[in-house]
Motif scaffolding. Structure first.
Motif, short mmCIF file in Angstrom:
data_model
loop_
_atom_site.label_atom_id
_atom_site.label_comp_id
_atom_site.label_asym_id
_atom_site.label_seq_id
_atom_site.Cartn_x
_atom_site.Cartn_y
_atom_site.Cartn_z
N ARG A 128 0.56 -1.43 -0.29
CA ARG A 128 -0.50 0.32 0.06
C ARG A 128 0.86 1.15 -0.16
N LEU A 129 1.89 1.00 0.74
CA LEU A 129 2.11 2.64 0.38
C LEU A 129 2.91 2.31 -0.58
N ASP A 130 4.04 1.37 -1.39
CA ASP A 130 4.67 1.77 -2.70
C ASP A 130 3.10 2.39 -3.86
N ARG A 131 2.25 1.95 -3.20
CA ARG A 131 1.12 2.24 -4.80
C ARG A 131 0.33 3.38 -4.25
N ASP A 132 0.30 3.93 -2.73
CA ASP A 132 -0.19 5.24 -2.42
C ASP A 132 0.74 6.40 -2.97
N VAL A 133 2.25 6.11 -2.87
CA VAL A 133 3.10 7.46 -3.41
C VAL A 133 3.63 7.37 -4.62
N LYS A 134 3.46 6.21 -5.18
CA LYS A 134 4.11 6.22 -6.64
C LYS A 134 2.72 6.42 -7.63
N GLU A 135 1.73 6.24 -6.82
CA GLU A 135 -0.30 6.10 -8.13
C GLU A 135 -0.41 7.45 -7.67
N ARG A 136 -0.74 7.94 -6.31
CA ARG A 136 -1.92 8.40 -5.82
C ARG A 136 -1.55 9.76 -5.52
N GLY A 137 -0.24 10.28 -5.76
CA GLY A 137 0.64 11.48 -4.71
C GLY A 137 0.88 11.79 -3.58
N THR B 244 1.94 10.93 0.41
CA THR B 244 3.03 10.78 1.83
C THR B 244 3.09 9.76 2.05
N PRO B 245 5.05 9.08 2.18
CA PRO B 245 5.38 8.50 3.01
C PRO B 245 4.31 8.54 4.48
N GLU B 246 5.10 9.76 5.47
CA GLU B 246 3.78 9.79 6.57
C GLU B 246 2.59 9.70 6.62
N GLY B 247 2.21 10.44 5.16
CA GLY B 247 0.36 10.26 4.94
C GLY B 247 -0.58 8.44 5.62
N VAL B 248 0.58 7.66 4.63
CA VAL B 248 0.34 6.80 4.71
C VAL B 248 0.06 6.10 5.42
N HIS B 249 1.57 6.18 6.14
CA HIS B 249 1.77 5.53 7.12
C HIS B 249 0.91 5.48 7.83
N ALA B 250 0.38 7.05 8.56
CA ALA B 250 -0.65 7.66 9.69
C ALA B 250 -1.79 6.74 9.69
N GLN B 251 -2.47 7.23 7.55
CA GLN B 251 -3.79 6.32 7.76
C GLN B 251 -4.04 4.52 7.76
#
Length: 207
Positions: A147-156, A158-165
């Motif tokens: 999910r981290l790889d997908r959301d940063v690369k494809e959905r613009g 941030t790693p911090e936002g993905v981790h928190a979510q």
């Protein structure tokens, strides 16, 4: 390989599992094997309710993994239309603006319709439209990395936002809603499952 497929109405296959479980990869591989003339994929992601007025920041208060964020009524209606042999228009969700776009995507009633999503087995009206159900049961650490790889690369994102979510929303919602829904699946696929043989088995659904 599937030129002989003939059905009077679409066969609806539900493919569920946690975010990053491998369900989308499987759906795409199966669709590629069967060919565009015979198979379409419908993603739960297209049916998010417009969150543009509520979205505050990346990884913020809007919970996209709660069932209330999905327009299940429209998804179920879409599947009923396709099973009846009618073309259906599905919405388009923009993950960068968190809004539902004005344009739609036309989906034809092909021999196989794959429905891909984390919560599709949670909704009874949607669940009742499936002819068969597969659930991808994948370990949390692998799901998070994907999910981290997908959301940063494809959905613009941030790693911090993905981790928190993930740890504030995705994991709790997975434990409360997604994981329990696997008992609705006819087949549960784990990391030990032979992917190629399972793909062959899935292709035989239309034999």
């Amino acid at each position: 390989m599937t030129g002989s497929i003939k059905r009077s109405s679409p066969y609806i296959l539900g493919v569920a599992g946690g975010s990053g479980s491998g369900k989308t990869y499987f759906a795409q591989a199966l669709a590629a094997r069967l060919g565009d003339a015979h198979c379409s994929i419908i993603s739960q992601d297209n049916f998010y309710i417009d969150q543009s007025k509520r979205f505050d920041f990346d990884g913020g208060s809007v919970n996209f993994d709660h069932p209330s964020s999905i327009d299940f009524e429209r998804l179920a209606s879409t599947l009923r239309q396709l099973k009846a042999g009618s073309r259906s228009e599905i919405p388009v969700y923009d993950f960068k603006t968190h809004s539902r776009l004005a344009r739609t995507i036309a989906v034809e009633p092909k021999a196989l319709i794959i429905v891909d999503g984390i919560l599709i087995f949670h909704s009874e009206p949607v669940r009742l439209e499936f002819h068969d159900t597969f659930f991808f049961d994948t370990k949390e650490d692998l799901r998070f990395q994907r999910r981290l790889d997908r959301d940063v690369k494809e959905r613009g994102r941030t790693p911090e936002g993905v981790h928190a979510q993930f740890f504030k929303q995705v994991k709790p919602m997975h434990d409360e809603f997604v994981e329990p829904s696997k008992h609705h699946a006819r087949k549960i696929i784990t990391e030990d499952t032979d992917f190629s043989s399972f793909l062959d088995e899935a292709c035989r659904l239309l034999a």
